[in-house]
Design a protein around this motif. Structure first.
Motif, PDB file in Angstrom:
ATOM      1  N   ASP A 130       0.863  -1.199   0.000  1.00 17.94           N
ATOM      2  CA  ASP A 130       0.000   0.000   0.000  1.00 17.94           C
ATOM      3  C   ASP A 130       0.891   1.237   0.000  1.00 17.94           C
ATOM      4  OD1 ASP A 130      -2.175  -1.572   0.184  1.00 17.94           O
ATOM      5  OD2 ASP A 130      -2.678  -1.092   2.272  1.00 17.94           O
ATOM      6  N   PRO A 131       0.566   2.223  -0.862  1.00 16.64           N
ATOM      7  CA  PRO A 131       1.428   3.416  -0.923  1.00 16.64           C
ATOM      8  C   PRO A 131       1.656   4.028   0.459  1.00 16.64           C
ATOM      9  CG  PRO A 131      -0.302   3.518  -2.577  1.00 16.64           C
ATOM     10  CD  PRO A 131      -0.563   2.277  -1.789  1.00 16.64           C
ATOM     11  N   GLU A 132       0.606   4.018   1.287  1.00 20.12           N
ATOM     12  CA  GLU A 132       0.750   4.608   2.626  1.00 20.12           C
ATOM     13  C   GLU A 132       1.781   3.831   3.454  1.00 20.12           C
ATOM     14  OE1 GLU A 132      -2.839   4.299   4.870  1.00 20.12           O
ATOM     15  OE2 GLU A 132      -2.263   5.887   6.276  1.00 20.12           O
ATOM     16  N   VAL A 133       1.722   2.506   3.356  1.00 16.45           N
ATOM     17  CA  VAL A 133       2.640   1.669   4.140  1.00 16.45           C
ATOM     18  C   VAL A 133       4.073   1.839   3.625  1.00 16.45           C
ATOM     19  CG1 VAL A 133       3.168  -0.718   4.847  1.00 16.45           C
ATOM     20  CG2 VAL A 133       0.802   0.051   4.703  1.00 16.45           C
ATOM     21  N   VAL A 134       4.193   1.930   2.299  1.00 16.27           N
ATOM     22  CA  VAL A 134       5.532   2.133   1.728  1.00 16.27           C
ATOM     23  C   VAL A 134       6.112   3.452   2.241  1.00 16.27           C
ATOM     24  CG1 VAL A 134       6.789   2.540  -0.439  1.00 16.27           C
ATOM     25  CG2 VAL A 134       5.029   0.760  -0.336  1.00 16.27           C
ATOM     26  N   ARG A 135       5.274   4.497   2.263  1.00 15.40           N
ATOM     27  CA  ARG A 135       5.757   5.806   2.743  1.00 15.40           C
ATOM     28  C   ARG A 135       6.136   5.726   4.223  1.00 15.40           C
ATOM     29  NH1 ARG A 135       1.265  10.046   1.140  1.00 15.40           N
ATOM     30  NH2 ARG A 135       2.692  11.632   1.917  1.00 15.40           N
ATOM     31  N   ILE A 136       5.327   4.993   4.989  1.00 17.59           N
ATOM     32  CA  ILE A 136       5.630   4.897   6.425  1.00 17.59           C
ATOM     33  C   ILE A 136       6.955   4.163   6.628  1.00 17.59           C
ATOM     34  CG2 ILE A 136       4.848   4.071   8.657  1.00 17.59           C
ATOM     35  CD1 ILE A 136       1.987   4.239   7.631  1.00 17.59           C
ATOM     36  N   HIS A 137       7.176   3.138   5.818  1.00 15.42           N
ATOM     37  CA  HIS A 137       8.443   2.404   5.979  1.00 15.42           C
ATOM     38  C   HIS A 137       9.641   3.279   5.631  1.00 15.42           C
ATOM     39  CE1 HIS A 137       7.344  -1.446   7.550  1.00 15.42           C
ATOM     40  NE2 HIS A 137       6.290  -1.476   6.760  1.00 15.42           N
ATOM     41  N   LYS A 138       9.452   4.171   4.694  1.00 16.13           N
ATOM     42  CA  LYS A 138      10.522   5.140   4.356  1.00 16.13           C
ATOM     43  C   LYS A 138      10.831   6.014   5.575  1.00 16.13           C
ATOM     44  CE  LYS A 138      12.670   6.224   0.567  1.00 16.13           C
ATOM     45  NZ  LYS A 138      12.949   4.910   0.188  1.00 16.13           N
ATOM     46  N   VAL A 139       9.740   6.461   6.216  1.00 19.27           N
ATOM     47  CA  VAL A 139       9.881   7.289   7.423  1.00 19.27           C
ATOM     48  C   VAL A 139      10.721   6.539   8.467  1.00 19.27           C
ATOM     49  CG1 VAL A 139       8.572   8.175   9.416  1.00 19.27           C
ATOM     50  CG2 VAL A 139       7.755   8.616   7.100  1.00 19.27           C
ATOM     51  N   LEU A 140      10.396   5.268   8.629  1.00 20.26           N
ATOM     52  CA  LEU A 140      11.109   4.449   9.621  1.00 20.26           C
ATOM     53  C   LEU A 140      12.588   4.299   9.270  1.00 20.26           C
ATOM     54  CD1 LEU A 140       8.739   1.492  10.472  1.00 20.26           C
ATOM     55  CD2 LEU A 140       9.735   3.160  12.007  1.00 20.26           C
ATOM     56  N   GLU A 141      12.817   4.091   7.989  1.00 22.97           N
ATOM     57  CA  GLU A 141      14.197   3.945   7.506  1.00 22.97           C
ATOM     58  C   GLU A 141      14.999   5.210   7.841  1.00 22.97           C
ATOM     59  OE1 GLU A 141      15.287   3.422   3.149  1.00 22.97           O
ATOM     60  OE2 GLU A 141      13.786   1.873   3.517  1.00 22.97           O
ATOM     61  N   HIS A 142      14.404   6.365   7.556  1.00 19.63           N
ATOM     62  CA  HIS A 142      15.073   7.636   7.832  1.00 19.63           C
ATOM     63  C   HIS A 142      15.348   7.787   9.321  1.00 19.63           C
ATOM     64  CE1 HIS A 142      13.112   9.381   3.940  1.00 19.63           C
ATOM     65  NE2 HIS A 142      14.173   8.643   3.685  1.00 19.63           N
ATOM     66  N   PHE A 143      14.346   7.390  10.116  1.00 18.30           N
ATOM     67  CA  PHE A 143      14.499   7.529  11.571  1.00 18.30           C
ATOM     68  C   PHE A 143      15.658   6.671  12.072  1.00 18.30           C
ATOM     69  CE2 PHE A 143      13.115   6.214  15.940  1.00 18.30           C
ATOM     70  CZ  PHE A 143      13.341   7.447  16.528  1.00 18.30           C
ATOM     71  N   GLN A 144      15.702   5.427  11.577  1.00 20.80           N
ATOM     72  CA  GLN A 144      16.790   4.523  12.008  1.00 20.80           C
ATOM     73  C   GLN A 144      18.151   5.106  11.612  1.00 20.80           C
ATOM     74  OE1 GLN A 144      16.747   1.206  13.377  1.00 20.80           O
ATOM     75  NE2 GLN A 144      14.905   0.201  12.679  1.00 20.80           N
ATOM     76  N   LEU A 145      18.209   5.693  10.409  1.00 18.37           N
ATOM     77  CA  LEU A 145      19.476   6.282   9.957  1.00 18.37           C
ATOM     78  C   LEU A 145      19.890   7.449  10.854  1.00 18.37           C
ATOM     79  CD1 LEU A 145      19.064   6.352   6.068  1.00 18.37           C
ATOM     80  CD2 LEU A 145      20.774   5.078   7.368  1.00 18.37           C
ATOM     81  N   ALA A 146      18.898   8.269  11.208  1.00 22.24           N
ATOM     82  CA  ALA A 146      19.215   9.457  12.007  1.00 22.24           C
ATOM     83  C   ALA A 146      19.555   9.087  13.444  1.00 22.24           C
ATOM     84  CB  ALA A 146      18.029  10.421  11.983  1.00 22.24           C
ATOM     85  N   MET A 147      18.968   7.987  13.948  1.00 19.96           N
ATOM     86  CA  MET A 147      19.129   7.617  15.362  1.00 19.96           C
ATOM     87  C   MET A 147      20.447   6.920  15.666  1.00 19.96           C
ATOM     88  SD  MET A 147      16.922   8.277  17.666  1.00 19.96           S
ATOM     89  CE  MET A 147      16.957   7.042  18.955  1.00 19.96           C
ATOM     90  N   ARG A 148      21.073   6.363  14.652  1.00 16.11           N
ATOM     91  CA  ARG A 148      22.259   5.545  14.913  1.00 16.11           C
ATOM     92  C   ARG A 148      23.346   6.378  15.605  1.00 16.11           C
ATOM     93  NH1 ARG A 148      24.669   0.905  13.460  1.00 16.11           N
ATOM     94  NH2 ARG A 148      26.882   1.339  13.238  1.00 16.11           N
ATOM     95  N   PRO A 149      23.744   5.968  16.837  1.00 14.61           N
ATOM     96  CA  PRO A 149      24.716   6.792  17.549  1.00 14.61           C
ATOM     97  C   PRO A 149      25.983   6.997  16.725  1.00 14.61           C
ATOM     98  CG  PRO A 149      23.898   5.046  18.961  1.00 14.61           C
ATOM     99  CD  PRO A 149      23.372   4.764  17.591  1.00 14.61           C
ATOM    100  N   GLY A 150      26.419   8.246  16.648  1.00 18.98           N
ATOM    101  CA  GLY A 150      27.661   8.542  15.943  1.00 18.98           C
ATOM    102  C   GLY A 150      27.476   8.756  14.453  1.00 18.98           C
ATOM    103  N   ALA A 151      26.248   8.551  13.941  1.00 19.18           N
ATOM    104  CA  ALA A 151      26.061   8.661  12.496  1.00 19.18           C
ATOM    105  C   ALA A 151      26.180  10.110  12.038  1.00 19.18           C
ATOM    106  CB  ALA A 151      24.709   8.086  12.093  1.00 19.18           C
ATOM    107  N   HIS A 152      25.837  11.055  12.911  1.00 21.26           N
ATOM    108  CA  HIS A 152      25.833  12.466  12.501  1.00 21.26           C
ATOM    109  C   HIS A 152      26.774  13.284  13.380  1.00 21.26           C
ATOM    110  CE1 HIS A 152      22.574  12.149   9.574  1.00 21.26           C
ATOM    111  NE2 HIS A 152      22.166  11.164  10.350  1.00 21.26           N
ATOM    112  N   LEU A 153      27.758  13.868  12.716  1.00 19.03           N
ATOM    113  CA  LEU A 153      28.765  14.669  13.413  1.00 19.03           C
ATOM    114  C   LEU A 153      28.125  15.804  14.209  1.00 19.03           C
ATOM    115  CD1 LEU A 153      31.829  14.629  13.566  1.00 19.03           C
ATOM    116  CD2 LEU A 153      31.906  16.270  11.683  1.00 19.03           C
ATOM    117  N   ILE A 154      26.996  16.264  13.701  1.00 19.92           N
ATOM    118  CA  ILE A 154      26.318  17.406  14.325  1.00 19.92           C
ATOM    119  C   ILE A 154      25.925  17.115  15.785  1.00 19.92           C
ATOM    120  CG2 ILE A 154      23.965  16.818  13.608  1.00 19.92           C
ATOM    121  CD1 ILE A 154      23.567  19.760  12.938  1.00 19.92           C
ATOM    122  N   ASP A 155      25.683  15.852  16.108  1.00 24.54           N
ATOM    123  CA  ASP A 155      25.327  15.521  17.492  1.00 24.54           C
ATOM    124  C   ASP A 155      26.511  15.694  18.434  1.00 24.54           C
ATOM    125  OD1 ASP A 155      22.563  15.000  17.460  1.00 24.54           O
ATOM    126  OD2 ASP A 155      22.914  13.103  16.434  1.00 24.54           O
TER     127      ASP A 155
END
Ligand code: HEM
Length: 514
Positions: free
Chosen positions: A199-224
């Motif tokens: 479902d397009p909605e589910v696909v979009r939600i999974h994208k959101v989750l993917e982005h969140f996991q990428l942003a949450m990974r400790p050390g992934a972003h120098l800005i933190d």
């Protein structure tokens, strides 16, 4: 000649003094092992300000090894910032639970919290008035009494998982994902039409989750580690554009329910109640959109992973599985009552301690969130003569706690019996922290536990789950992420009764409920 030597000597003295000063400064700022004379917990050597104190890969595994090496509670230093890792059951009870009031806060998270979520994700919200409003709104809708009302839709969807597996056993992991997505979309938005992973909605939600996991990974972003980067033009462009994408999706979902409410077509749901009582919770439109949207993020993936880890445990541990099936056959039997209610029901849970123990052990064996989520200490906490200083980031590392050799002897072994007493009842004196700690404990746990129970009860009653001898399961192949996913694995689902009878029983439930 003399003056040249003097210049050299002066230069040397200057260099030595600067070096000594740097060493003193380093010791003071980076290596200072005590706060107000009370030592920090032991741990590996300190890092520089810009260096990430947490390991770069296999974070939970490496931290667990450090806990075994340095002690139940360890400290890491990154510049003058302290990170505390709690890695044993009794330390988690003392610190994360009993001192929970001092650990309600979250550390500042620039990448995931400020840029990606624009400060609106409850999971990353610091303690304070706004957090209390959000938490209250979520609690009202997910507390045990409310969770009970979702049982029927959970049962219906769990039966669909059995049908999906009968049709297509290979994609059992996707079926667990579809289950979790359907249930959360129904609970959150009252979506009653069947949900597919495509479902397009589910696909979009999974994208959101993917982005969140990428942003949450400790050390992934120098800005933190270097917050000033936030003011660099163009920095974090990706994160900001992901924020707009998710906000747009969450607004659309909220507006759909509003539209349904206007035409009186809205089914009961979290969002419907939230809109009806919005003013009581003092939440803006976007706050409501985000709160609902992030429920999916927090609840769908985690639930699917928990079910999949239980399936893996069953396939890899046939004796443990057989004990659960013996119990299911005794309590539920293949012939209990007539057709419909001969399969397991929620009411059976109390009579199925072997199944409950199996689930507890599977969640301990492969924790869903191996490194947990960070808390922030708002006052000094003294534990066994060591100081967890105010301002420290505190992780209860689920994987390390799961491997506590005192609470769980022979911790690598999968042994559901450890959760049962001599009378075969579930023990109340041991615990694991699948749902986190203290006042930040997962508010969705009552819904999640019911999902895991009903799926496992139906799966193990319907099938013998076995490893495929041609494709042995690699039980260590898990993603190194905040929510840790098993790599795709094969399992055989051998019906424990006539296929046709099983299918018709699973199909009937929906019809009879109508
Ligand atoms: C097996 C399934 C689940 C697991 C393993 C799980 C685990 C967790 C963990 C470890 C936390 C953080 C706790 C801490 O900070 O110490 C959390 C937070 C949260 N979970 Fe769950 N969860 C699950 C299912 C759900 C479901 C079904 C929902 C919603 C329907 C949900 C909603 C939330 C929310 C909103 C938070 C943020 C709470 C806060 O920060 O105060 N979770 N969960």
């Amino acid at each position: 000649m003399v003056s040249e030597s003097l210049t050299k000597l002066t230069w040397l003295a200057g260099a030595t003094m600067t070096a000594s000063l740097l060493v003193v400064l380093y010791k003071k700022l980076l290596a200072c092992p005590a706060v107000n004379g009370i030592p920090l917990p032991p741990g590996p050597p300190a890092r520089w300000f810009w260096d990430n104190a947490l390991p770069r890969a296999n974070i939970a595994r490496t931290l667990s090894d450090w806990v075994s090496q340095y002690g139940p509670v360890i400290s890491l230093r990154q510049g003058n910032h302290v990170i505390i890792v709690v890695g044993r059951v009794d330390a988690a009870c003392d610190i994360m639970e009993k001192e929970g009031g001092a650990l309600v806060d979250r550390p500042r998270s620039i990448a995931a919290g400020e840029l990606l979520s624009n400060g609106m994700r409850i999971l990353l919200e610091g303690s304070g008035e706004r957090f209390r409003r959000l938490r209250k709104a979520v609690h009202t809708h997910l507390q045990p009494k409310a969770a009970e009302t979702y049982q029927s839709l959970q049962m219906e969807n769990a039966r669909n998982v059995i049908l999906d597996i009968l049709d297509d056993p290979k994609h059992h992991q996707e079926h667990a994902e579809r289950y979790a997505a359907s249930v959360i979309l129904r609970v959150t938005y009252g979506k009653s039409t069947p949900t597919a992973n495509t479902d397009p909605e589910v696909v979009r939600i999974h994208k959101v989750l993917e982005h969140f996991q990428l942003a949450m990974r400790p050390g992934a972003h120098l800005i933190d580690r270097i917050p000033i980067l936030k003011h660099l033009p163009g920095y974090g462009r990706d994160l900001i554009s992901w924020h707009h994408e998710e906000l747009q999706l969450f607004r659309e979902q909220l507006n759909r329910v509003k539209g349904e409410m206007a035409t009186e077509e809205a089914s009961p749901s979290f969002v419907k109640t939230l809109i009806q009582h919005g003013s009581e919770h003092h939440l803006s439109n976007d706050e409501m959109s985000y709160l609902a949207g992030t429920l999916f993020g927090a609840g769908a993936d985690t639930t699917a992973v928990a079910i999949t880890n239980c399936i893996m445990a069953a396939a890899c541990h046939p004796e443990a599985q057989a004990r659960v099936q013996e119990e299911l056959d005794m309590v539920v039997g293949p012939n209990r009552g007539t057709h419909l209610f001969s399969s397991p029901l929620f009411e059976d849970e109390e009579s199925l301690p072997q199944l409950q123990a199996f689930i507890q052990e599977a969640l301990r064996w492969k924790p869903v969130t191996p490194m947990g989520f960070p808390h922030r200490a708002t006052k000094d906490i003294i534990w066994r003569g060591q100081c967890i200083p105010a301002g420290a980031t505190v992780f209860g590392i689920h994987l390390a706690i799961a491997r506590d050799p005192v609470a769980f002897p022979d911790a690598e072994k999968f042994d559901p019996q450890r959760w049962l007493d001599d009378e075969g009842n579930l023990r109340t004196d041991i615990r694991f922290f699948t749902f986190g700690f203290g006042r930040r404990v997962c508010p969705g746990q009552h819904v999640a536990n019911r999902s895991i129970f009903v799926n496992l009860a139906l799966l193990l009653w319907s099938f013998r789950i076995a490893e495929n001898p041609r494709a042995p399961i690699d039980t260590n192949a898990f993603s190194d992420s905040v929510i840790s996913h098993a790599a795709p694995f094969d399992a055989e689902f051998i019906p424990r009764m006539d296929r046709g009878a099983l299918r018709s029983m699973m199909e009937k439930y929906g019809e009879i409920r109508e």
